[in-house]
Design a protein around this motif. Sequence first.
Motif, PDB file in Angstrom:
ATOM      1  N   GLY A  35       0.482  -1.053  -0.271  1.00 53.80           N
ATOM      2  CA  GLY A  35      -0.167  -0.208  -0.334  1.00 53.80           C
ATOM      3  C   GLY A  35       0.998   1.289   0.000  1.00 53.80           C
ATOM      4  N   GLU A  36       2.361   1.588  -0.426  1.00 58.18           N
ATOM      5  CA  GLU A  36       3.334   2.256  -0.079  1.00 58.18           C
ATOM      6  C   GLU A  36       4.191   2.493  -1.850  1.00 58.18           C
ATOM      7  OE1 GLU A  36       2.196   3.608   3.847  1.00 58.18           O
ATOM      8  OE2 GLU A  36       3.233   4.303   2.491  1.00 58.18           O
ATOM      9  N   GLY A  37       4.295   3.584  -1.762  1.00 57.14           N
ATOM     10  CA  GLY A  37       5.414   3.498  -2.725  1.00 57.14           C
ATOM     11  C   GLY A  37       6.708   3.339  -2.986  1.00 57.14           C
ATOM     12  N   LEU A  38       7.139   2.960  -3.577  1.00 60.95           N
ATOM     13  CA  LEU A  38       8.618   2.735  -3.727  1.00 60.95           C
ATOM     14  C   LEU A  38       9.731   3.425  -2.955  1.00 60.95           C
ATOM     15  CD1 LEU A  38       9.983   0.527  -5.422  1.00 60.95           C
ATOM     16  CD2 LEU A  38      10.890   2.300  -7.023  1.00 60.95           C
ATOM     17  N   GLU A  39      10.585   2.730  -2.243  1.00 63.19           N
ATOM     18  CA  GLU A  39      11.237   4.035  -1.264  1.00 63.19           C
ATOM     19  C   GLU A  39      12.894   3.280  -1.984  1.00 63.19           C
ATOM     20  OE1 GLU A  39      12.118   4.241   3.230  1.00 63.19           O
ATOM     21  OE2 GLU A  39      11.264   2.559   2.512  1.00 63.19           O
ATOM     22  N   TRP A  40      13.497   4.379  -1.918  1.00 64.27           N
ATOM     23  CA  TRP A  40      14.827   3.925  -2.340  1.00 64.27           C
ATOM     24  C   TRP A  40      15.702   3.296  -1.028  1.00 64.27           C
ATOM     25  CZ3 TRP A  40      19.252   6.913  -0.241  1.00 64.27           C
ATOM     26  CH2 TRP A  40      20.419   6.045  -0.810  1.00 64.27           C
ATOM     27  N   VAL A  41      16.683   2.278  -0.593  1.00 63.58           N
ATOM     28  CA  VAL A  41      16.731   1.689   0.281  1.00 63.58           C
ATOM     29  C   VAL A  41      18.638   1.984   0.367  1.00 63.58           C
ATOM     30  CG1 VAL A  41      17.733  -0.707   2.107  1.00 63.58           C
ATOM     31  CG2 VAL A  41      15.427  -0.287   0.819  1.00 63.58           C
ATOM     32  N   SER A  42      19.587   1.671  -0.441  1.00 66.10           N
ATOM     33  CA  SER A  42      20.824   1.717  -0.813  1.00 66.10           C
ATOM     34  C   SER A  42      21.316   1.732  -1.915  1.00 66.10           C
ATOM     35  CB  SER A  42      21.378   0.469  -0.230  1.00 66.10           C
ATOM     36  OG  SER A  42      22.273   0.387   0.402  1.00 66.10           O
ATOM     37  N   ALA A  43      22.628   2.128  -2.213  1.00 70.15           N
ATOM     38  CA  ALA A  43      23.412   2.547  -3.115  1.00 70.15           C
ATOM     39  C   ALA A  43      24.597   1.988  -3.123  1.00 70.15           C
ATOM     40  CB  ALA A  43      22.890   3.580  -3.713  1.00 70.15           C
ATOM     41  N   ILE A  44      25.068   1.666  -4.215  1.00 74.15           N
ATOM     42  CA  ILE A  44      26.857   1.298  -4.203  1.00 74.15           C
ATOM     43  C   ILE A  44      27.467   1.690  -5.407  1.00 74.15           C
ATOM     44  CG2 ILE A  44      26.273  -1.025  -4.587  1.00 74.15           C
ATOM     45  CD1 ILE A  44      28.656  -1.807  -2.596  1.00 74.15           C
ATOM     46  N   TYR A  45      28.194   2.612  -4.961  1.00 70.01           N
ATOM     47  CA  TYR A  45      29.163   2.463  -6.688  1.00 70.01           C
ATOM     48  C   TYR A  45      30.239   1.747  -7.140  1.00 70.01           C
ATOM     49  CZ  TYR A  45      26.596   7.035  -7.003  1.00 70.01           C
ATOM     50  OH  TYR A  45      26.093   8.537  -6.736  1.00 70.01           O
ATOM     51  N   ASP A  64      33.557   0.844  -7.858  1.00 68.94           N
ATOM     52  CA  ASP A  64      34.360   0.015  -7.293  1.00 68.94           C
ATOM     53  C   ASP A  64      33.941  -0.191  -5.916  1.00 68.94           C
ATOM     54  OD1 ASP A  64      35.906   3.393  -6.181  1.00 68.94           O
ATOM     55  OD2 ASP A  64      34.575   2.313  -5.313  1.00 68.94           O
ATOM     56  N   GLY A  65      32.588   0.222  -5.041  1.00 63.95           N
ATOM     57  CA  GLY A  65      32.772  -0.593  -4.003  1.00 63.95           C
ATOM     58  C   GLY A  65      32.485   0.015  -2.639  1.00 63.95           C
ATOM     59  N   ARG A  66      33.753   1.561  -3.061  1.00 59.48           N
ATOM     60  CA  ARG A  66      34.206   2.148  -1.950  1.00 59.48           C
ATOM     61  C   ARG A  66      33.438   2.888  -1.691  1.00 59.48           C
ATOM     62  NH1 ARG A  66      40.358   4.154  -4.538  1.00 59.48           N
ATOM     63  NH2 ARG A  66      41.206   1.915  -4.655  1.00 59.48           N
ATOM     64  N   ASP A  67      32.281   3.203  -2.794  1.00 62.10           N
ATOM     65  CA  ASP A  67      31.367   4.503  -1.883  1.00 62.10           C
ATOM     66  C   ASP A  67      29.896   3.210  -1.536  1.00 62.10           C
ATOM     67  OD1 ASP A  67      32.929   7.019  -3.939  1.00 62.10           O
ATOM     68  OD2 ASP A  67      33.419   6.567  -1.825  1.00 62.10           O
ATOM     69  N   THR A  68      29.217   3.847   0.122  1.00 58.86           N
ATOM     70  CA  THR A  68      27.831   3.456   0.208  1.00 58.86           C
ATOM     71  C   THR A  68      26.921   4.231   0.802  1.00 58.86           C
ATOM     72  OG1 THR A  68      28.148   2.589   2.384  1.00 58.86           O
ATOM     73  CG2 THR A  68      28.677   1.105   0.400  1.00 58.86           C
ATOM     74  N   TYR A  69      25.553   4.613   0.063  1.00 61.06           N
ATOM     75  CA  TYR A  69      24.704   4.880   1.191  1.00 61.06           C
ATOM     76  C   TYR A  69      23.478   4.216   1.162  1.00 61.06           C
ATOM     77  CZ  TYR A  69      28.034   8.021  -1.846  1.00 61.06           C
ATOM     78  OH  TYR A  69      28.847   8.705  -2.376  1.00 61.06           O
ATOM     79  N   TYR A  70      22.896   5.203   1.758  1.00 61.74           N
ATOM     80  CA  TYR A  70      21.669   4.356   2.674  1.00 61.74           C
ATOM     81  C   TYR A  70      20.535   5.698   2.935  1.00 61.74           C
ATOM     82  CZ  TYR A  70      25.383   0.831   3.762  1.00 61.74           C
ATOM     83  OH  TYR A  70      25.820  -0.145   3.362  1.00 61.74           O
ATOM     84  N   THR A  71      19.600   5.093   3.323  1.00 65.19           N
ATOM     85  CA  THR A  71      18.244   5.791   3.807  1.00 65.19           C
ATOM     86  C   THR A  71      18.745   5.397   5.155  1.00 65.19           C
ATOM     87  OG1 THR A  71      16.216   5.992   3.453  1.00 65.19           O
ATOM     88  CG2 THR A  71      16.573   4.008   3.851  1.00 65.19           C
ATOM     89  N   ASP A  72      18.233   6.865   5.866  1.00 64.37           N
ATOM     90  CA  ASP A  72      17.837   6.783   6.802  1.00 64.37           C
ATOM     91  C   ASP A  72      17.293   5.954   8.383  1.00 64.37           C
ATOM     92  OD1 ASP A  72      17.788  10.743   7.632  1.00 64.37           O
ATOM     93  OD2 ASP A  72      20.054   9.006   6.782  1.00 64.37           O
ATOM     94  N   SER A  73      16.394   5.580   7.976  1.00 67.94           N
ATOM     95  CA  SER A  73      15.614   4.441   8.250  1.00 67.94           C
ATOM     96  C   SER A  73      16.554   3.120   8.130  1.00 67.94           C
ATOM     97  CB  SER A  73      14.481   4.099   7.224  1.00 67.94           C
ATOM     98  OG  SER A  73      14.587   3.671   6.746  1.00 67.94           O
ATOM     99  N   VAL A  74      17.685   2.778   7.657  1.00 67.54           N
ATOM    100  CA  VAL A  74      17.972   1.618   7.674  1.00 67.54           C
ATOM    101  C   VAL A  74      19.586   1.870   7.847  1.00 67.54           C
ATOM    102  CG1 VAL A  74      16.620   1.019   5.541  1.00 67.54           C
ATOM    103  CG2 VAL A  74      19.132   1.372   5.804  1.00 67.54           C
ATOM    104  N   LYS A  75      20.732   2.469   8.861  1.00 66.61           N
ATOM    105  CA  LYS A  75      21.760   3.079   8.737  1.00 66.61           C
ATOM    106  C   LYS A  75      22.043   2.588   9.491  1.00 66.61           C
ATOM    107  CE  LYS A  75      22.748   7.345   6.254  1.00 66.61           C
ATOM    108  NZ  LYS A  75      22.606   8.989   6.469  1.00 66.61           N
TER     109      LYS A  75
END
Length: 116
Positions: A41-51, A53-64
């Motif tokens: 029942g919800e929209g799509l939410e971005w969770v995490s990304a990795i560039y 080479d794998g060195r840079d990673t990003y997370y949405t606040d709720s899963v950090k």
Amino acid sequence: VHLVESGGGLAQPGGSLRLSCAASGFTFSNYAMAWARQAPGEGLEWVSAIYSDGRDTYYTDSVKGRFTISRDNAKNTVYLQMNSLKPEDTALYYCYRGSRTSHDYWGQGTQVTVSS
């Protein structure tokens, strides 16, 4: 381009799951990869990304601090290790080629259900 997720299932609150996304049809090591989710029942939410080479990673606040994204460029696979799972993590999880702000190819999704 083909992306296939696996590893979803039922977990108890506080439990762990590891999602995998096997990629084919492109030079995997050249691209950022990401995970998104859609709860019922919800929209799509971005969770995490990795560039690429794998060195840079990003997370949405709720899963950090609970989720970890990683990749193995030799295996053309991206992973999402999910620890300390909560009921609100219940969703269909998608792997896609791209970053937080861009996307082109998506997998079919794998269901994660967190419930006691």
